[in-house]
Design an enzyme around this catalytic site. Structure first.
Site, PDB file in Angstrom:
ATOM      1  N   HIS A   1      16.619  -9.742  -4.118  1.00  0.00           N
ATOM      2  CA  HIS A   1      15.879  -9.511  -5.397  1.00  0.00           C
ATOM      3  C   HIS A   1      16.811  -8.469  -6.327  1.00  0.00           C
ATOM      4  CE1 HIS A   1      11.751 -11.224  -4.304  1.00  0.00           C
ATOM      5  NE2 HIS A   1      12.732 -12.075  -4.625  1.00  0.00           N
TER       6      HIS A   1
ATOM      7  N   VAL B   1      14.458  -3.881  -3.026  1.00  0.00           N
ATOM      8  CA  VAL B   1      15.436  -3.260  -4.095  1.00  0.00           C
ATOM      9  C   VAL B   1      15.596  -1.656  -3.615  1.00  0.00           C
ATOM     10  CG1 VAL B   1      14.833  -4.968  -5.613  1.00  0.00           C
ATOM     11  CG2 VAL B   1      13.648  -2.704  -5.929  1.00  0.00           C
TER      12      VAL B   1
ATOM     13  N   CYS C   1      25.593   0.354 -21.317  1.00  0.00           N
ATOM     14  CA  CYS C   1      27.119   0.028 -20.780  1.00  0.00           C
ATOM     15  C   CYS C   1      28.180   0.755 -21.642  1.00  0.00           C
ATOM     16  CB  CYS C   1      26.950  -1.423 -20.824  1.00  0.00           C
ATOM     17  SG  CYS C   1      28.868  -2.181 -20.519  1.00  0.00           S
TER      18      CYS C   1
HETATM   19  P1  NAD Z   1       5.120  -8.342  -0.208  1.00  0.00           P
HETATM   20  O1  NAD Z   1       4.548  -9.577  -1.089  1.00  0.00           O
HETATM   21  O2  NAD Z   1       6.219  -8.204   0.557  1.00  0.00           O
HETATM   22  O3  NAD Z   1       3.747  -7.837   0.548  1.00  0.00           O
HETATM   23  C1  NAD Z   1       3.609  -6.619   1.309  1.00  0.00           C
HETATM   24  C2  NAD Z   1       3.167  -7.051   2.683  1.00  0.00           C
HETATM   25  O4  NAD Z   1       3.619  -5.568   3.594  1.00  0.00           O
HETATM   26  C3  NAD Z   1       1.715  -7.041   2.880  1.00  0.00           C
HETATM   27  O5  NAD Z   1       1.541  -8.344   3.497  1.00  0.00           O
HETATM   28  C4  NAD Z   1       1.303  -6.015   3.636  1.00  0.00           C
HETATM   29  O6  NAD Z   1       0.092  -6.293   4.549  1.00  0.00           O
HETATM   30  C5  NAD Z   1       2.278  -5.664   4.474  1.00  0.00           C
HETATM   31  N1  NAD Z   1       2.436  -4.253   5.090  1.00  0.00           N
HETATM   32  C6  NAD Z   1       1.930  -3.244   4.502  1.00  0.00           C
HETATM   33  N2  NAD Z   1       2.159  -2.056   5.211  1.00  0.00           N
HETATM   34  C7  NAD Z   1       2.921  -2.529   6.066  1.00  0.00           C
HETATM   35  C8  NAD Z   1       3.623  -2.004   7.364  1.00  0.00           C
HETATM   36  N3  NAD Z   1       3.560  -0.788   7.576  1.00  0.00           N
HETATM   37  N4  NAD Z   1       4.632  -2.686   8.081  1.00  0.00           N
HETATM   38  C9  NAD Z   1       4.579  -3.997   8.007  1.00  0.00           C
HETATM   39  N5  NAD Z   1       4.085  -4.737   6.929  1.00  0.00           N
HETATM   40  C10 NAD Z   1       3.213  -3.941   5.932  1.00  0.00           C
HETATM   41  O7  NAD Z   1       5.492  -7.307  -1.403  1.00  0.00           O
HETATM   42  P2  NAD Z   1       4.526  -7.128  -2.744  1.00  0.00           P
HETATM   43  O8  NAD Z   1       4.158  -5.456  -2.838  1.00  0.00           O
HETATM   44  O9  NAD Z   1       3.533  -8.088  -2.958  1.00  0.00           O
HETATM   45  O10 NAD Z   1       5.843  -7.231  -3.761  1.00  0.00           O
HETATM   46  C11 NAD Z   1       6.474  -8.529  -3.954  1.00  0.00           C
HETATM   47  C12 NAD Z   1       7.954  -8.337  -4.245  1.00  0.00           C
HETATM   48  O11 NAD Z   1       8.213  -7.147  -4.669  1.00  0.00           O
HETATM   49  C13 NAD Z   1       8.601  -8.727  -2.858  1.00  0.00           C
HETATM   50  O12 NAD Z   1       9.997  -9.047  -3.441  1.00  0.00           O
HETATM   51  C14 NAD Z   1       8.705  -7.020  -2.758  1.00  0.00           C
HETATM   52  O13 NAD Z   1       9.973  -6.957  -1.533  1.00  0.00           O
HETATM   53  C15 NAD Z   1       9.043  -6.389  -3.941  1.00  0.00           C
HETATM   54  N6  NAD Z   1       8.932  -5.026  -3.819  1.00  0.00           N
HETATM   55  C16 NAD Z   1       9.929  -4.129  -3.280  1.00  0.00           C
HETATM   56  C17 NAD Z   1       9.640  -2.882  -3.051  1.00  0.00           C
HETATM   57  C18 NAD Z   1      10.760  -2.136  -2.301  1.00  0.00           C
HETATM   58  O14 NAD Z   1      12.019  -2.318  -3.018  1.00  0.00           O
HETATM   59  N7  NAD Z   1      10.494  -1.315  -1.658  1.00  0.00           N
HETATM   60  C19 NAD Z   1       8.614  -2.360  -3.557  1.00  0.00           C
HETATM   61  C20 NAD Z   1       7.432  -3.338  -4.057  1.00  0.00           C
HETATM   62  C21 NAD Z   1       7.567  -4.526  -4.393  1.00  0.00           C
HETATM   63 ZN    ZN Z   2      28.458  -4.201 -21.687  1.00  0.00          ZN
END
Ligand code: NAD
Ligand code: ZN
Length: 243
Positions: free
Chosen positions: A121, A105, A150
């Protein structure tokens, strides 16, 4: 570790694909300094994401949920796209047909130059009114008012799909349609703990796609895909795009 043979197989698949799809998770943004939910740095004031990213949590305490999002928005604003994001933007320019499906996001894919992005998401820079449904951009951080409102004075919520909520069905249909004719699918930095990436990967594979997973650790996807690359997105993806 990734051997050069796996890399050259992946490169060849990418080069020969007419239609290419990529699914990214939080891991692709980890090297930009954005903590994954479950990895180190994911905790905020001792809360787990699963306790805050829910409609129930927002109903109970919208201020708390917005404070958490304000913290995350601050991190996202400071962050810069890393070589992983940039490589995906580059792959898009050479592919005949391309779709980047992201669970993230943070908006970093767009900032890196990717064009065809399905943000399944939602986006942390957008809000949605709980009263009239109006969706609007909300770029300031820290927020001037918590919870933000809003124009109609209704309380706004982050325009994000929370745990327990349903996906945008039209968007999902379009994605499934695209994946039905995809030659190669690359999943990057997703644990598969949220079931959607696994579902989408199985769908694409059942329609003939060759699936590649990239993750430094074993994930729910490693055992399913045709080729599992172990490594960091920012290190491996640039290798895949050098043609
Ligand atoms: P996720 O389930 O997508 O897991 C993160 C994965 O990234 C893990 O398997 C880990 O091993 C891997 N990883 C770590 N470092 C890495 C690298 N350098 N290169 C490649 N892979 C790597 O994410 P989550 O944290 O369990 O969150 C679940 C949900 O929340 C998902 O929709 C996720 O995208 C969202 N989320 C989004 C953000 C963002 O927008 N940046 C941050 C946190 C969570
Ligand atoms: Zn409104």
């Amino acid at each position: 570790m990734v051997n050069s043979n796996s890399i050259s197989i992946a490169r060849q698949r990418i080069r020969e694909s007419r239609r290419l799809a990529v699914i990214t998770g939080a891991g692709v943004s980890a090297e930009s300094g954005i903590p994954t939910f479950r990895g180190p740095g994911g905790l905020w004031r001792n809360f787990r994401a699963e306790e805050l990213a829910t409609p129930e949590a927002f109903k109970r305490d919208p201020k708390l949920v917005w404070e958490w999002y304000d913290w995350r928005r601050g991190i996202c604003k400071q962050a810069q796209p890393n070589p992983g994001h940039l490589s995906l933007a580059k792959i898009e320019t050479t592919a005949t047909e391309f779709l980047l499906i992201t669970q993230n996001v943070d908006g970093l894919h767009k900032r890196a130059g990717s064009k065809r992005i399905a943000e399944i998401h939602g986006n942390i820079w957008r809000a949605r009114c709980t009263l009239c449904g109006n969706e609007f951009d909300l770029e300031e951080t820290p927020l001037l008012e918590i919870p933000p409102r809003c124009k109609c004075k209704g309380i706004a919520r982050p325009d994000i799909v929370w745990f327990g909520e349903t996906y945008d069905q039209d968007l999902l249909e379009d994605i499934l349609d695209f994946l039905s004719g995809t030659d190669t699918l690359i999943t990057v930095g997703t644990s598969g703990m949220v079931p959607m990436p696994v579902y989408l990967t199985r769908h694409a594979m059942s329609h003939g796609a060759f699936a590649i997973d990239l993750n430094p650790d074993e994930s729910e996807l490693s055992g399913i895909v045709n080729l599992s690359l172990r490594g960091k997105a920012g290190e491996i993806l640039p290798n895949l795009t050098e043609i």
